[in-house]
Design an enzyme around this catalytic site. Structure first.
Site, PDB file in Angstrom:
ATOM      1  N   HIS A   1      40.663  45.669  35.907  1.00 24.01           N
ATOM      2  CA  HIS A   1      42.085  45.349  36.019  1.00 24.01           C
ATOM      3  C   HIS A   1      42.396  44.168  35.092  1.00 24.01           C
ATOM      4  CE1 HIS A   1      40.071  42.972  39.293  1.00 24.01           C
ATOM      5  NE2 HIS A   1      40.589  42.027  38.550  1.00 24.01           N
TER       6      HIS A   1
HETATM    7  C1  T46 Z   1      38.519  39.535  39.158  1.00 24.87           C
HETATM    8  C2  T46 Z   1      37.124  39.883  39.488  1.00 24.87           C
HETATM    9  C3  T46 Z   1      36.111  39.118  38.717  1.00 24.87           C
HETATM   10  C4  T46 Z   1      41.386  39.148  48.732  1.00 24.87           C
HETATM   11  O1  T46 Z   1      41.857  39.453  49.849  1.00 24.87           O
HETATM   12  N1  T46 Z   1      41.466  37.856  48.263  1.00 24.87           N
HETATM   13  C5  T46 Z   1      40.962  37.506  47.059  1.00 24.87           C
HETATM   14  O2  T46 Z   1      41.068  36.310  46.686  1.00 24.87           O
HETATM   15  C6  T46 Z   1      40.339  38.498  46.237  1.00 24.87           C
HETATM   16  C7  T46 Z   1      39.774  38.136  44.855  1.00 24.87           C
HETATM   17  C8  T46 Z   1      40.275  39.782  46.704  1.00 24.87           C
HETATM   18  N2  T46 Z   1      40.781  40.102  47.940  1.00 24.87           N
HETATM   19  C9  T46 Z   1      40.645  41.461  48.427  1.00 24.87           C
HETATM   20  C10 T46 Z   1      41.432  42.513  47.678  1.00 24.87           C
HETATM   21  C11 T46 Z   1      40.590  43.752  47.850  1.00 24.87           C
HETATM   22  O3  T46 Z   1      40.922  44.389  49.065  1.00 24.87           O
HETATM   23  O4  T46 Z   1      39.265  41.832  48.332  1.00 24.87           O
HETATM   24  C12 T46 Z   1      39.164  43.219  47.992  1.00 24.87           C
HETATM   25  C13 T46 Z   1      38.340  43.380  46.712  1.00 24.87           C
HETATM   26  O5  T46 Z   1      39.093  42.862  45.604  1.00 24.87           O
HETATM   27  P1  T46 Z   1      38.978  43.481  44.144  1.00 24.87           P
HETATM   28  O6  T46 Z   1      38.843  44.952  44.230  1.00 24.87           O
HETATM   29  O7  T46 Z   1      40.104  42.940  43.346  1.00 24.87           O
HETATM   30  O8  T46 Z   1      37.572  42.862  43.669  1.00 24.87           O
HETATM   31  P2  T46 Z   1      36.941  42.830  42.216  1.00 24.87           P
HETATM   32  O9  T46 Z   1      35.578  42.281  42.347  1.00 24.87           O
HETATM   33  O10 T46 Z   1      37.067  44.137  41.537  1.00 24.87           O
HETATM   34  O11 T46 Z   1      37.856  41.793  41.412  1.00 24.87           O
HETATM   35  C14 T46 Z   1      37.768  40.417  41.734  1.00 24.87           C
HETATM   36  C15 T46 Z   1      39.127  39.761  41.572  1.00 24.87           C
HETATM   37  O12 T46 Z   1      40.077  40.466  42.384  1.00 24.87           O
HETATM   38  C16 T46 Z   1      39.593  39.786  40.161  1.00 24.87           C
HETATM   39  O13 T46 Z   1      40.672  38.895  39.989  1.00 24.87           O
HETATM   40  O14 T46 Z   1      38.817  39.207  38.020  1.00 24.87           O
HETATM   41  O15 T46 Z   1      36.824  39.790  40.881  1.00 24.87           O
END
Ligand code: T46
Length: 136
Positions: free
Chosen positions: A53
């Site tokens: 993303h």
């Molecule tokens: C990025 C990479 C390196 C939250 O509730 N609070 C938070 O602060 C974050 C980061 C995520 N979430 C929730 C949202 C989703 O339901 O945790 C779940 C997993 O998040 P996401 O799919 O966005 O995770 P990654 O590892 O793909 O991405 C994260 C960060 O979201 C993003 O900004 O750059 O780590």
């Protein structure tokens, strides 16, 4: 923003003169923004990918606190792969860059220091939407 604006930043390391290991410290002026949130990725299974993303406004700084992983950066024109594998160096990712994190080693921990609280509305999770966003 371009992938060329994604920068490695060294984190000062204090090696203990008595052989007690190292201490690294980030003080407020090392990053071009105030840190509003900290999260970390760990226990990432081999072969899994995180990210996939871009952010409209968020800036972030990634550190491999332990182990290693690769960050694929994409500004819509150019792709660049950066490997992170040391706790005294991080990668600054400015706003509007598509990123994917892959090749996590066993035991890797990715620390992320970011410029804002969590807002799902800041995410661009479809690549086609990202292309429209940067083309706009
Ligand atoms: C990025 C990479 C390196 C939250 O509730 N609070 C938070 O602060 C974050 C980061 C995520 N979430 C929730 C949202 C989703 O339901 O945790 C779940 C997993 O998040 P996401 O799919 O966005 O995770 P990654 O590892 O793909 O991405 C994260 C960060 O979201 C993003 O900004 O750059 O780590």
């Amino acid at each position: 923003m371009s992938v060329k604006d994604c920068k490695h930043i060294s984190i000062p390391k204090i090696s203990d003169p008595d052989g007690r290991g190292n201490l690294s410290v980030l003080e407020k002026d090392i990053l071009p923004y105030e840190i509003k949130r900290v999260y970390y990725l760990y226990d990432v299974p081999s072969g899994s990918t995180r990210g996939g993303h871009a952010h409209k406004e968020l800036q972030q700084f990634l550190i491999a606190l332990s182990g290693s992983f690769d960050v694929v950066l994409d500004d819509g024109k150019e792709r660049r792969v950066v490997s992170l594998n040391r706790p005294d160096e991080g990668l600054l990712i400015p706003t509007g860059i598509w990123r994917e994190l892959e090749n996590f080693s066993s035991g890797a921990v990715c620390l992320s220091l970011v410029s804002d609280v969590y807002k799902e509305s800041d995410y661009i999770r479809e690549y086609a939407d990202f292309k429209s966003f940067i083309g706009a």
